[in-house]
Design an enzyme around this catalytic site. Structure first.
Site, mmCIF file in Angstrom:
data_model
loop_
_atom_site.group_PDB
_atom_site.id
_atom_site.type_symbol
_atom_site.label_atom_id
_atom_site.label_comp_id
_atom_site.label_asym_id
_atom_site.label_seq_id
_atom_site.Cartn_x
_atom_site.Cartn_y
_atom_site.Cartn_z
ATOM 1 N N TRP A 138 21.216 13.190 51.950
ATOM 2 C CA TRP A 138 20.601 12.620 53.154
ATOM 3 C C TRP A 138 19.583 11.562 52.703
ATOM 4 C CZ3 TRP A 138 15.742 14.785 55.625
ATOM 5 C CH2 TRP A 138 15.490 14.166 56.849
ATOM 6 N N ASP A 219 17.538 23.119 51.613
ATOM 7 C CA ASP A 219 17.308 22.463 52.900
ATOM 8 C C ASP A 219 18.370 22.988 53.871
ATOM 9 O OD1 ASP A 219 16.917 20.807 55.051
ATOM 10 O OD2 ASP A 219 17.434 18.946 54.008
ATOM 11 N N ALA A 221 19.207 22.747 57.608
ATOM 12 C CA ALA A 221 18.839 22.060 58.855
ATOM 13 C C ALA A 221 19.894 22.234 59.951
ATOM 14 C CB ALA A 221 18.620 20.570 58.577
ATOM 15 N N LYS A 254 18.192 20.952 65.310
ATOM 16 C CA LYS A 254 19.616 20.824 65.681
ATOM 17 C C LYS A 254 20.109 22.065 66.417
ATOM 18 C CE LYS A 254 18.554 17.750 62.990
ATOM 19 N NZ LYS A 254 18.882 17.136 61.756
HETATM 20 N N1 PMP Z 1 17.579 17.825 56.301
HETATM 21 C C1 PMP Z 1 18.722 17.228 56.621
HETATM 22 C C2 PMP Z 1 19.883 17.358 55.699
HETATM 23 C C3 PMP Z 1 18.828 16.506 57.810
HETATM 24 O O1 PMP Z 1 19.975 15.921 58.119
HETATM 25 C C4 PMP Z 1 17.694 16.414 58.646
HETATM 26 C C5 PMP Z 1 17.720 15.656 59.942
HETATM 27 N N2 PMP Z 1 18.606 14.657 60.072
HETATM 28 C C6 PMP Z 1 16.530 17.053 58.261
HETATM 29 C C7 PMP Z 1 16.501 17.756 57.089
HETATM 30 C C8 PMP Z 1 15.246 16.970 59.054
HETATM 31 O O2 PMP Z 1 15.328 17.499 60.274
HETATM 32 P P1 PMP Z 1 14.138 17.393 61.345
HETATM 33 O O3 PMP Z 1 14.619 16.459 62.382
HETATM 34 O O4 PMP Z 1 13.955 18.783 61.787
HETATM 35 O O5 PMP Z 1 12.939 16.871 60.626
#
Ligand code: PMP
Length: 400
Positions: A138, A219, A221, A254
């Site tokens: 990401w 991570d 999410a 999400k």
């Molecule tokens: N980790 C990953 C892999 C993500 O795709 C995202 C959001 N796109 C996040 C963390 C962060 O999420 P948040 O919107 O809760 O900050």
């Protein structure tokens, strides 16, 4: 005064112009496109069959309850909503992990806040710490972790052209990790590739972590949106159990659909319950220097849902529906052409197409298809109507 300013230049005149986020640019381009048949698979949010990102039923109800029952907006403290953290813990770690006193957690402003706080903790504990990060990842991972000063070591993870995880290459690279080094792992629904480690591969990583004294930084999410809450946490639980120390950045943005409420948590596993207390104190101190206290609303809503059996059941049912929609779109794409078959085996909202930057631009111009220049697209940005049109345009591009 004037001379001093002249010699030094004005403070903000020294700033370099920054490139705006390419995904945000893509959203603006897609919005400005007048074609009705345009397909926006750039932005990473869940969309229902009508193309909307709905507020979940349970969230609406919990918000009403919160509105009626909340009696104060006084400060909660740097840990945020402690009950929220307590309720999230078993979802991520299972019942066994939930009782583990070596694991402490704090509420954070989303997964981003959790990643940043984790990085600050690592840097505070050891300025020489390094973190191994699979490529691609990401795009926000690198800046979020690097800005805390933690050194990053890149290693292969996925080959977009070959559409496969480079597991041997990853394990070879991790042989170069020293005891105390960290590994960043996507708990499930890998962003941007959709390609998750198999359970056997997770086991191999867990063994490596344990035998070499490495520290996983997971991570997670998208829990619930790959194969369900339990299946999506299996890998995370394996490595956290195998490791003496670990960090877990969790997001509710999400799976509760509360993106803008910035809702998440950071859990850290220490070597003992006493060590975990010291860790917690450090997390609170670090949080204080960044956001002082996390925003309350999203966590309060998630807490009400998780604490109210009817709401919790409805939330679980709706996440299941979202998960089923993602899986069904993946199956449709996979069945369309053999070259898209790999998409059916992947998880979560994202997948990567083996397309050049020029091919991605070509799809935008000729078909109004908006996706990241890396070829990453949001599977669930497609509708029942657009999925075949999308697949046809992509396959045509693959044919050159
Ligand atoms: N980790 C990953 C892999 C993500 O795709 C995202 C959001 N796109 C996040 C963390 C962060 O999420 P948040 O919107 O809760 O900050």
């Amino acid at each position: 005064m004037a001379d001093a300013a002249g010699a030094q230049g004005m403070l903000f005149d020294r700033l370099q112009e920054q490139q705006s986020d390419s995904l945000l640019q893509l959203i603006a381009l897609a919005n400005a496109d007048p074609r009705v048949e345009k397909i926006d698979v750039g932005v990473g949010v869940y969309r229902d069959a009508a193309g909307n990102t709905p507020i979940l039923r349970a969230v609406k109800k919990a918000e009403a309850i919160l509105h009626e029952t909340q009696e104060t907006k006084s400060y909660l403290g740097s840990q945020g909503d402690a009950r929220f953290v307590e309720l999230i813990k078993p979802i991520v770690f299972g019942e066994a992990g939930a009782g583990d006193e070596r694991i402490v957690g704090v509420q954070t402003p989303g997964g981003c806040g959790a990643l940043r706080l984790g990085a600050e903790l690592i840097e505070a504990a050891d300025p020489d710490a390094r973190i191994f990060v699979g490529q691609p990842t990401w795009p926000n991972h690198m800046p979020l972790i690097e800005c805390a000063g933690v050194e990053m070591v890149k290693h292969p993870y996925y080959d977009p052209a070959g559409k496969r995880i480079l597991f041997d290459e990853m394990m070879d690279a991790l042989q170069g990790a020293r005891a105390g080094d960290l590994i960043l792992l996507h708990g499930c629904c890998h962003n941007p590739t959709g390609a998750d480690l198999s359970l056997d591969q997770w086991k191999a990583v867990a063994e490596l972590v344990s035998s070499r004294g490495l520290i996983p930084f997971v991570d997670i999410a998208y829990q619930g949106l790959g194969n369900g809450f339990e299946a999506d946490a299996e890998g995370t639980r394996l490595v956290v159990e195998a490791a003496e120390q670990a960090l877990i950045a969790q997001s509710c943005d999400k799976n509760f659909g509360v993106y803008r409420e910035r809702t998440g948590s950071l859990f850290v596993k220490g070597t003992s319950a006493a060590n975990a207390k010291v860790i917690l104190g450090n997390l609170l101190g670090l949080a204080r220097t960044m956001w002082s206290m996390p925003p309350d609303h999203g966590a309060a809503v998630a807490r009400i849902i998780l604490d109210t059996p009817e709401l919790r059941a409805d939330w679980e049912a709706e996440v299941k529906e979202m998960c089923a929609r993602i899986r069904s779109l993946r199956r449709r794409l996979a069945a369309y052409d053999e070259r898209l078959a790999y998409i059916g085996d992947q998880n979560g909202m994202f997948s990567m197409l083996p397309l050049s930057v020029e091919a991605v631009e070509g799809l935008r111009e000729s078909h109004g298809i908006y996706m990241a220049s890396s070829g990453r697209f949001n599977v669930v940005g497609l509708s029942d109507e657009s999925v075949d049109r999308f697949a046809a345009a992509v396959v045509e591009k693959m044919d050159g």
